[in-house]
Scaffold this active site. Structure first.
Site, PDB file in Angstrom:
ATOM      1  N   HIS A   1      -9.270 -12.515   5.060  1.00  0.00           N
ATOM      2  CA  HIS A   1      -8.469 -12.669   3.849  1.00  0.00           C
ATOM      3  C   HIS A   1      -8.731 -13.961   3.091  1.00  0.00           C
ATOM      4  O   HIS A   1      -8.216 -14.135   1.978  1.00  0.00           O
ATOM      5  CB  HIS A   1      -6.980 -12.539   4.199  1.00  0.00           C
ATOM      6  CG  HIS A   1      -6.605 -11.149   4.613  1.00  0.00           C
ATOM      7  ND1 HIS A   1      -6.753 -10.705   5.896  1.00  0.00           N
ATOM      8  CD2 HIS A   1      -6.133 -10.092   3.893  1.00  0.00           C
ATOM      9  CE1 HIS A   1      -6.358  -9.440   5.963  1.00  0.00           C
ATOM     10  NE2 HIS A   1      -5.988  -9.047   4.773  1.00  0.00           N
TER      11      HIS A   1
ATOM     12  N   ARG B   1     -22.850 -17.137  17.281  1.00  0.00           N
ATOM     13  CA  ARG B   1     -21.425 -17.118  16.987  1.00  0.00           C
ATOM     14  C   ARG B   1     -21.156 -16.164  15.822  1.00  0.00           C
ATOM     15  O   ARG B   1     -22.021 -15.908  14.994  1.00  0.00           O
ATOM     16  CB  ARG B   1     -20.923 -18.511  16.599  1.00  0.00           C
ATOM     17  CG  ARG B   1     -21.003 -19.538  17.723  1.00  0.00           C
ATOM     18  CD  ARG B   1     -19.898 -19.305  18.749  1.00  0.00           C
ATOM     19  NE  ARG B   1     -19.805 -20.404  19.690  1.00  0.00           N
ATOM     20  CZ  ARG B   1     -20.516 -20.502  20.817  1.00  0.00           C
ATOM     21  NH1 ARG B   1     -21.381 -19.541  21.122  1.00  0.00           N
ATOM     22  NH2 ARG B   1     -20.362 -21.537  21.618  1.00  0.00           N
TER      23      ARG B   1
ATOM     24  N   ARG C   1       0.830  -1.204   0.000  1.00  0.00           N
ATOM     25  CA  ARG C   1       0.000   0.000   0.000  1.00  0.00           C
ATOM     26  C   ARG C   1       0.872   1.264   0.000  1.00  0.00           C
ATOM     27  O   ARG C   1       0.508   2.299   0.541  1.00  0.00           O
ATOM     28  CB  ARG C   1      -0.950  -0.006   1.199  1.00  0.00           C
ATOM     29  CG  ARG C   1      -1.937  -1.172   1.157  1.00  0.00           C
ATOM     30  CD  ARG C   1      -3.067  -1.010   2.166  1.00  0.00           C
ATOM     31  NE  ARG C   1      -3.951  -2.168   2.169  1.00  0.00           N
ATOM     32  CZ  ARG C   1      -4.946  -2.343   1.312  1.00  0.00           C
ATOM     33  NH1 ARG C   1      -5.175  -1.434   0.384  1.00  0.00           N
ATOM     34  NH2 ARG C   1      -5.715  -3.424   1.384  1.00  0.00           N
TER      35      ARG C   1
ATOM     36  N   MET D   1     -15.801  -8.898   3.765  1.00  0.00           N
ATOM     37  CA  MET D   1     -15.107  -7.678   3.370  1.00  0.00           C
ATOM     38  C   MET D   1     -16.032  -6.797   2.531  1.00  0.00           C
ATOM     39  O   MET D   1     -17.186  -7.153   2.280  1.00  0.00           O
ATOM     40  CB  MET D   1     -13.838  -8.019   2.602  1.00  0.00           C
ATOM     41  CG  MET D   1     -12.708  -8.540   3.470  1.00  0.00           C
ATOM     42  SD  MET D   1     -11.228  -8.893   2.489  1.00  0.00           S
ATOM     43  CE  MET D   1     -10.010  -9.048   3.785  1.00  0.00           C
ATOM     44  N   GLY D   2     -15.502  -5.665   2.089  1.00  0.00           N
ATOM     45  CA  GLY D   2     -16.301  -4.768   1.263  1.00  0.00           C
ATOM     46  C   GLY D   2     -16.096  -3.304   1.578  1.00  0.00           C
ATOM     47  O   GLY D   2     -16.531  -2.436   0.827  1.00  0.00           O
ATOM     48  N   ARG D   3     -15.467  -3.014   2.714  1.00  0.00           N
ATOM     49  CA  ARG D   3     -15.257  -1.635   3.156  1.00  0.00           C
ATOM     50  C   ARG D   3     -16.562  -0.858   3.142  1.00  0.00           C
ATOM     51  O   ARG D   3     -17.490  -1.207   3.861  1.00  0.00           O
ATOM     52  CB  ARG D   3     -14.170  -0.948   2.332  1.00  0.00           C
ATOM     53  CG  ARG D   3     -12.775  -1.568   2.485  1.00  0.00           C
ATOM     54  CD  ARG D   3     -11.673  -0.668   2.001  1.00  0.00           C
ATOM     55  NE  ARG D   3     -11.571   0.557   2.792  1.00  0.00           N
ATOM     56  CZ  ARG D   3     -10.979   0.631   3.988  1.00  0.00           C
ATOM     57  NH1 ARG D   3     -10.433  -0.429   4.538  1.00  0.00           N
ATOM     58  NH2 ARG D   3     -10.943   1.778   4.636  1.00  0.00           N
TER      59      ARG D   3
ATOM     60  N   GLN E   1     -11.319 -14.451   1.637  1.00  0.00           N
ATOM     61  CA  GLN E   1     -12.072 -13.977   0.478  1.00  0.00           C
ATOM     62  C   GLN E   1     -11.167 -13.521  -0.667  1.00  0.00           C
ATOM     63  O   GLN E   1     -11.608 -13.420  -1.807  1.00  0.00           O
ATOM     64  CB  GLN E   1     -12.984 -12.819   0.891  1.00  0.00           C
ATOM     65  CG  GLN E   1     -14.055 -13.233   1.867  1.00  0.00           C
ATOM     66  CD  GLN E   1     -14.571 -12.054   2.679  1.00  0.00           C
ATOM     67  OE1 GLN E   1     -15.462 -11.344   2.247  1.00  0.00           O
ATOM     68  NE2 GLN E   1     -14.014 -11.833   3.855  1.00  0.00           N
ATOM     69  N   ARG E   2      -9.918 -13.203  -0.347  1.00  0.00           N
ATOM     70  CA  ARG E   2      -8.989 -12.718  -1.369  1.00  0.00           C
ATOM     71  C   ARG E   2      -8.034 -13.802  -1.842  1.00  0.00           C
ATOM     72  O   ARG E   2      -7.272 -13.584  -2.778  1.00  0.00           O
ATOM     73  CB  ARG E   2      -8.154 -11.545  -0.822  1.00  0.00           C
ATOM     74  CG  ARG E   2      -8.961 -10.311  -0.513  1.00  0.00           C
ATOM     75  CD  ARG E   2      -8.172  -9.049  -0.794  1.00  0.00           C
ATOM     76  NE  ARG E   2      -6.903  -8.972  -0.116  1.00  0.00           N
ATOM     77  CZ  ARG E   2      -6.567  -8.048   0.785  1.00  0.00           C
ATOM     78  NH1 ARG E   2      -7.478  -7.153   1.160  1.00  0.00           N
ATOM     79  NH2 ARG E   2      -5.372  -8.011   1.312  1.00  0.00           N
TER      80      ARG E   2
ATOM     81  N   ARG F   1     -27.948 -22.711  16.466  1.00  0.00           N
ATOM     82  CA  ARG F   1     -27.372 -21.394  16.730  1.00  0.00           C
ATOM     83  C   ARG F   1     -27.793 -20.359  15.687  1.00  0.00           C
ATOM     84  O   ARG F   1     -28.360 -20.687  14.648  1.00  0.00           O
ATOM     85  CB  ARG F   1     -25.838 -21.479  16.724  1.00  0.00           C
ATOM     86  CG  ARG F   1     -25.238 -22.235  17.880  1.00  0.00           C
ATOM     87  CD  ARG F   1     -23.748 -22.423  17.659  1.00  0.00           C
ATOM     88  NE  ARG F   1     -23.106 -23.069  18.806  1.00  0.00           N
ATOM     89  CZ  ARG F   1     -21.977 -23.743  18.757  1.00  0.00           C
ATOM     90  NH1 ARG F   1     -21.349 -23.893  17.590  1.00  0.00           N
ATOM     91  NH2 ARG F   1     -21.465 -24.292  19.839  1.00  0.00           N
TER      92      ARG F   1
ATOM     93  N   ASP G   1     -16.175  -1.796  -6.100  1.00  0.00           N
ATOM     94  CA  ASP G   1     -16.621  -0.454  -5.717  1.00  0.00           C
ATOM     95  C   ASP G   1     -16.031   0.665  -6.578  1.00  0.00           C
ATOM     96  O   ASP G   1     -15.956   1.821  -6.144  1.00  0.00           O
ATOM     97  CB  ASP G   1     -16.294  -0.189  -4.245  1.00  0.00           C
ATOM     98  CG  ASP G   1     -14.802  -0.248  -3.944  1.00  0.00           C
ATOM     99  OD1 ASP G   1     -14.019  -0.615  -4.843  1.00  0.00           O
ATOM    100  OD2 ASP G   1     -14.418   0.067  -2.799  1.00  0.00           O
TER     101      ASP G   1
ATOM    102  N   ILE H   1     -11.828  -6.786  -5.069  1.00  0.00           N
ATOM    103  CA  ILE H   1     -12.887  -7.755  -4.769  1.00  0.00           C
ATOM    104  C   ILE H   1     -14.145  -7.036  -4.321  1.00  0.00           C
ATOM    105  O   ILE H   1     -15.238  -7.601  -4.362  1.00  0.00           O
ATOM    106  CB  ILE H   1     -12.462  -8.783  -3.700  1.00  0.00           C
ATOM    107  CG1 ILE H   1     -12.263  -8.118  -2.334  1.00  0.00           C
ATOM    108  CG2 ILE H   1     -11.240  -9.564  -4.116  1.00  0.00           C
ATOM    109  CD1 ILE H   1     -12.131  -9.105  -1.184  1.00  0.00           C
ATOM    110  N   ASP H   2     -14.014  -5.766  -3.893  1.00  0.00           N
ATOM    111  CA  ASP H   2     -15.152  -5.026  -3.348  1.00  0.00           C
ATOM    112  C   ASP H   2     -16.129  -4.547  -4.418  1.00  0.00           C
ATOM    113  O   ASP H   2     -17.235  -4.122  -4.094  1.00  0.00           O
ATOM    114  CB  ASP H   2     -14.660  -3.807  -2.560  1.00  0.00           C
ATOM    115  CG  ASP H   2     -13.765  -4.185  -1.393  1.00  0.00           C
ATOM    116  OD1 ASP H   2     -13.846  -5.339  -0.939  1.00  0.00           O
ATOM    117  OD2 ASP H   2     -12.980  -3.330  -0.949  1.00  0.00           O
TER     118      ASP H   2
ATOM    119  N   ASP I   1      -8.888   2.054  -6.312  1.00  0.00           N
ATOM    120  CA  ASP I   1      -8.932   3.511  -6.441  1.00  0.00           C
ATOM    121  C   ASP I   1      -7.660   4.184  -5.930  1.00  0.00           C
ATOM    122  O   ASP I   1      -7.249   5.225  -6.461  1.00  0.00           O
ATOM    123  CB  ASP I   1     -10.162   4.094  -5.742  1.00  0.00           C
ATOM    124  CG  ASP I   1     -10.320   3.620  -4.311  1.00  0.00           C
ATOM    125  OD1 ASP I   1      -9.482   2.829  -3.838  1.00  0.00           O
ATOM    126  OD2 ASP I   1     -11.282   4.049  -3.657  1.00  0.00           O
TER     127      ASP I   1
END
Length: 343
Positions: free
Chosen positions: A273, A267, A71, A170-172, A275-276, A163, A130, A127-128, A103
């Site tokens: 991660h 629960r 980053r 994720m997705g921010r 997901q990535r 339960r 967006d 992955i998001d 972005d």
């Protein structure tokens, strides 16, 4: 032409397919490619990897990125990093740079082209899902499939123990992953950043489901979901080089409230991660390949300051400026369709 490639930001299934396609397209026309390792850090510190068809031919099925990522933001330390970046670009003899990222990465590419006339072309990655200028990004389909598989597995143990299972995705600030995966797994409730959390309604739905004979429940929540009177839940106070907080923890807050207000054992699983990771889906391999070929064409045509995008089923050209102008939040028509199942 000699073309540099870098992958920045979070890794994503499909990145290697883009690299492979760009290398193929440029090489076909007599050009050469060089990889810049670990995102913008590679250009700042001159970390490189020679790329050719032999090296990249078999990487389409690999997750992550063979170039590594980070980053790093060269505009955070402009006095030292920007001169080094520009000098290395020249010393490496590059004629163009393909920046593959979200972005933040594309924002740096845009500024470098706008302020220093650096010849850049962008490929959208997240992955998001967006990014405003593209209907879908590669990596999104894989992430949704991973969430779906994980929840399908969680369902059996959740039902066995009677339960409620809260699954944090994720997705921010965009609820695409949570919404699509929630629909795919027939979740009892879906929580996304675009719609404030309505705990009374969520509790009512879960109680009504239990009273009707369903002895377990699945709630999918995006990491950026917010309560009406609170901000986003974060794991730590510090931000990264682009000013982003590390989100996470809302799933546990929701699970705690569900258990307290219903008495049902609850629960929370944070998929994180997972997901990535892993190999990209067939759809993402095809989309990433098409993006890479199109980006290679833009480079060869010297159409800099541009990026590729998906419009319907067509790969189109747009500008980096448009690509980073705004975040694409969830189209609420999808959420309204999902909500038919938890009214």
């Amino acid at each position: 032409m000699k073309v540099g490639l870098l992958t920045g930001g979070g890794d994503c299934p499909g990145l290697n397919a883009v690299i492979r396609a760009v290398v193929q397209r440029v090489t076909n026309e007599g050009g050469t490619c060089i990889g810049l390792l670990e995102g913008w850090r590679g250009l700042v510190q001159k970390l490189t990897l020679d790329l050719d068809i032999k090296l990249t031919d078999g990487i389409i099925a690999k997750g992550g990125t063979i170039l590594g990522s980070s980053r790093t933001n060269p505009f955070k330390n402009p006095e030292s990093d920007l001169p080094a970046l520009r000098a290395n670009f020249k010393e490496l003899g590059l004629d163009a740079l393909v920046a593959i990222g979200g972005d933040d990465t594309l924002g740096v590419a845009h500024r470098l082209h706008k302020e220093f006339n650096l010849p850049t072309v962008g490929v959208p990655k997240t992955i998001d899902n967006d990014l405003m200028v593209t209907d879908f990004t590669f990596g999104f389909d894989t992430a949704v499939n991973i969430v779906t598989e994980c929840v399908d597995r969680l369902r059996t143990t959740t039902e066995s123990h009677r339960r409620i299972q809260v699954v944090e995705t994720m997705g921010r600030h965009a609820g695409w992953i949570a919404c699509f995966s929630g629909i795919a797994v027939a979740a009892d409730y879906i929580l996304v950043p675009e719609v404030p959390i309505d705990m009374p309604h969520l509790i009512d739905v879960l109680k009504r489901r239990r009273a009707s004979g369903k002895n377990y429940g699945i709630v999918v929540v995006s990491e950026g979901a917010k309560f009406p009177d609170k901000g986003i839940v974060t794991l730590e106070a510090e931000s990264d080089a682009f000013g982003h907080a590390r989100l996470g923890g809302v799933g546990n807050v929701v699970a705690d409230q569900i258990e307290k207000q219903t008495g049902y054992e609850t629960r929370c699983v944070v998929l994180g991660h997972l997901q990535r990771g892993g190999p990209p889906s067939a759809y993402d391999r095809v989309l990433a390949t098409r993006f890479g070929l199109a980006a290679g064409n833009l480079v060869l045509q010297k159409r800099f300051g541009t990026m590729v995008a998906l419009s319907g089923t067509k790969i189109i050209e747009t500008t980096l400026a448009d690509g980073v102008a705004a975040t694409k939040t969830l189209d609420l028509s999808y959420y309204n369709e999902a909500a038919a199942f938890f009214r």
